[in-house]
Write an enzyme that holds these catalytic residues in place. Structure first.
Site, short mmCIF file in Angstrom:
data_model
loop_
_atom_site.label_atom_id
_atom_site.label_comp_id
_atom_site.label_asym_id
_atom_site.label_seq_id
_atom_site.Cartn_x
_atom_site.Cartn_y
_atom_site.Cartn_z
N ASP A 165 -14.18 -39.93 -8.52
CA ASP A 165 -13.81 -41.02 -9.41
C ASP A 165 -12.84 -41.92 -8.67
O ASP A 165 -12.09 -41.46 -7.79
CB ASP A 165 -13.16 -40.49 -10.70
CG ASP A 165 -13.31 -41.46 -11.85
OD1 ASP A 165 -12.67 -42.52 -11.82
OD2 ASP A 165 -14.07 -41.15 -12.80
N THR B 269 -22.14 -46.75 -19.21
CA THR B 269 -22.90 -47.99 -19.35
C THR B 269 -22.56 -48.60 -20.72
O THR B 269 -23.39 -48.59 -21.63
CB THR B 269 -24.42 -47.76 -19.24
OG1 THR B 269 -24.81 -46.72 -20.17
CG2 THR B 269 -24.80 -47.31 -17.84
N ARG C 107 -24.87 -33.59 -26.83
CA ARG C 107 -24.28 -33.82 -28.14
C ARG C 107 -22.79 -33.51 -28.04
O ARG C 107 -22.42 -32.42 -27.60
CB ARG C 107 -24.91 -32.91 -29.19
CG ARG C 107 -26.41 -33.11 -29.39
CD ARG C 107 -26.98 -31.97 -30.20
NE ARG C 107 -26.84 -30.69 -29.50
CZ ARG C 107 -26.94 -29.50 -30.08
NH1 ARG C 107 -27.16 -29.41 -31.37
NH2 ARG C 107 -26.82 -28.39 -29.36
N GLU C 108 -21.97 -34.47 -28.40
CA GLU C 108 -20.52 -34.21 -28.36
C GLU C 108 -20.21 -33.03 -29.27
O GLU C 108 -20.69 -32.95 -30.40
CB GLU C 108 -19.74 -35.45 -28.78
CG GLU C 108 -19.84 -36.56 -27.75
CD GLU C 108 -18.79 -37.64 -27.96
OE1 GLU C 108 -17.65 -37.29 -28.34
OE2 GLU C 108 -19.11 -38.82 -27.75
N LYS D 190 -34.46 -41.24 -23.25
CA LYS D 190 -33.15 -41.14 -23.91
C LYS D 190 -33.00 -42.18 -25.01
O LYS D 190 -32.58 -41.86 -26.13
CB LYS D 190 -32.03 -41.29 -22.87
CG LYS D 190 -30.62 -41.31 -23.46
CD LYS D 190 -30.27 -40.03 -24.19
CE LYS D 190 -28.92 -40.10 -24.89
NZ LYS D 190 -27.79 -40.17 -23.95
N ASN E 275 -32.63 -41.60 -29.14
CA ASN E 275 -31.51 -42.11 -29.93
C ASN E 275 -31.98 -43.10 -30.99
O ASN E 275 -31.44 -43.13 -32.10
CB ASN E 275 -30.47 -42.76 -29.02
CG ASN E 275 -29.54 -41.73 -28.39
OD1 ASN E 275 -29.57 -40.56 -28.74
ND2 ASN E 275 -28.72 -42.16 -27.45
N CYS F 239 -22.73 -43.53 -28.16
CA CYS F 239 -24.12 -43.54 -27.69
C CYS F 239 -25.07 -44.27 -28.64
O CYS F 239 -25.61 -45.31 -28.29
CB CYS F 239 -24.60 -42.12 -27.46
SG CYS F 239 -23.83 -41.30 -26.05
#
Length: 471
Positions: free
Chosen positions: A30, A86, A158-159, A211, A215, A267
């Site tokens: 990072d 993103t 999934r959080e 993806k 969603n 998301c």
């Protein structure tokens, strides 16, 4: 095989720790030195069950390290996963791809061996093909040794369940252009594949679309049942029973048919908007037009909670049911909403967009809390994990650190995020702390009968508010 993960936010940090758990040497990269220092100490800047233990385990073992050096990563790893964000462009619906572009370009300039770059970030269709060209032109200009390929491997995290979803995914999708890249990714995921995880190898475009298609479908399903909530709120009926009945149809299924305050997070909202923007760029404006209506239905649920708060409080205070206005409360409170809500003490339970997360991005719960405050309510907010992040976005709200502190002296209790702590509340215990026994269940997770028995006026999304007949 040695693995790098570029980007150490939610996706990247989770993937790095899980790759180490699968047995690989992993180097996370990072450009934020403070973030790297914290991860090296085994500290995460977000809440995700099971991940802190995994991170500390592999940092201490030496299997997982972190760096800010593309040069180090480029000379060291065989597979480079890209997990940068993103986000939605400010003022637009389209996805902001600058971080993905920068990651591919920087890797291309520093990889000095044969390698595969694997995108995991959610991107608009056509991005991988463009990045393939960027990779080739950058490598050619730099004149570096080694063959570097591109592949795309979308994430389906999934959080709250991200570790499980990475280690034991329900499917693995890879967009590849060579047998070599596919073989390498099969080696990366050898353990879940041996346990029976379905493997889908396809082209770039399909991998990118999987993806956003998933969603978009989930957002549609959630919005569908919430659209029917608007009907049952008007004419009566039980939205939960309706969902159960159609959910028994195997073509439909019961999951994600839970009426409530709608979806949020980092998301679903941004991905469906980015999809609409991308198809518009392709000249297919009508193809995903229905998603705009799904988004609108979702946002109207927030209006409905504020309107319902006006109804419940007006009945409790004055014995009559008033509404905020025919068009709902909206982001600007109506005069009726201000008149009723001004000075009312409202306990807000939950401000994260879902339980087991501290994520408040595009959270319907936090938005509702702020709308109530804007209308003049005295708002006491309690969330087991989300208060700190919520306070950064809306510092003017009143945050407390226990459930009891939130509800004491309250005129109205609104459950907005279905944490287990709230599901398990005892109505009598809560009622003794409140000035008025009134409740809105915006997630449909509480038993109405037990709250009615404790003397509460109970309202819930998807149900007509008829206090004189509800007990």
């Amino acid at each position: 095989m040695r693995v790098s993960v570029v980007g150490t936010g939610y996706l990247g940090a989770t993937h790095a720790a899980c790759m180490a758990e699968l047995g690989f040497e992993v180097l996370g990269l990072d450009i934020d030195q403070a973030k790297i220092d914290a991860l090296t100490r085994g500290e995460l800047p977000f809440h995700e069950p099971g991940l802190p233990e995994l991170l500390r385990k592999h940092v201490q073992s030496g299997r997982l390290r972190f760096t800010t050096s593309y040069e180090e990563v480029g000379a060291w790893a065989d597979v480079h996963f890209i997990g940068v964000g993103t986000p939605q462009k400010p003022g637009e619906s389209a996805a902001d791809l600058r971080y993905v572009d920068a990651a591919v370009r920087s890797l291309a300039e520093h990889i000095t061996r044969d390698a595969v770059i694997v995108g995991k970030s959610t991107v608009p269709v056509g991005t991988a093909a463009r990045l393939k060209d960027l990779l080739a032109s950058t490598r050619q200009a730099a004149g570096l040794p080694g063959t570097v390929e591109l592949a795309w491997n979308p994430e389906f995290l999934r959080e709250g369940y991200a570790v499980k979803d990475t280690l034991t995914p329900d499917r693995l999708v890879v967009g590849v252009e060579s047998a070599h890249a596919e073989d390498l990714l099969r080696e990366v995921y050898a353990k879940p594949l041996a346990e029976g995880t379905p493997w889908i190898a396809t082209d770039f475009e399909t991998a990118e679309l999987v993806k956003v298609a998933a969603n978009a479908f989930l957002a549609t399903k959630i919005s569908f049942i919430n659209a029917f909530s608007e009907i049952t709120e008007q004419v009566g009926g039980d939205i939960g029973t309706l969902a159960d009945a159609i959910g028994h149809d195997p073509r439909i299924g019961r999951k994600f048919l839970n009426a409530g305050v709608g979806f949020g997070g980092g998301c679903l909202p941004k991905d469906i908007r980015a999809l609409q923007a991308r198809v518009s760029e392709l000249g297919l404006d009508r193809t995903m037009r229905f998603l705009a209506e799904m988004d609108d239905i979702n946002l109207r649920r927030r209006d409905r909670v504020v309107d319902l708060a006006v109804q419940v409080l007006s009945h409790s205070l004055h014995g009559s049911v008033r509404v905020a206005g025919a068009d709902g409360a909206g982001s600007v409170p109506s005069p009726a909403a201000v008149e009723i809500l001004n000075g009312a003490k409202i306990a807000i339970l939950g401000v994260t967009f879902k339980p087991n997360s501290d994520d408040v991005r595009d959270s319907p719960a936090l938005d509702v809390a702020n709308r109530l405050y804007t209308a003049g309510a005295d708002v006491a907010v309690y969330d087991p994990k989300g208060n700190a992040n919520a306070a950064q976005r809306f510092p003017r709200l009143g945050y407390v650190n226990t459930l009891a502190k939130a509800v004491i002296g309250a005129d109205l209790l609104i459950l907005l995020t279905e944490w287990d702590e709230f599901r398990q509340m005892d109505p009598e215990d809560i009622g003794r702390l409140m000035d008025r026994r009134t409740l809105i269940d915006a997630r449909n997770v509480l038993d109405p009968a037990s709250w009615h028995a404790a003397g509460f006026t109970h309202a819930a999304l998807g149900h007509r508010f008829a206090p004189d007949s509800s007990g």
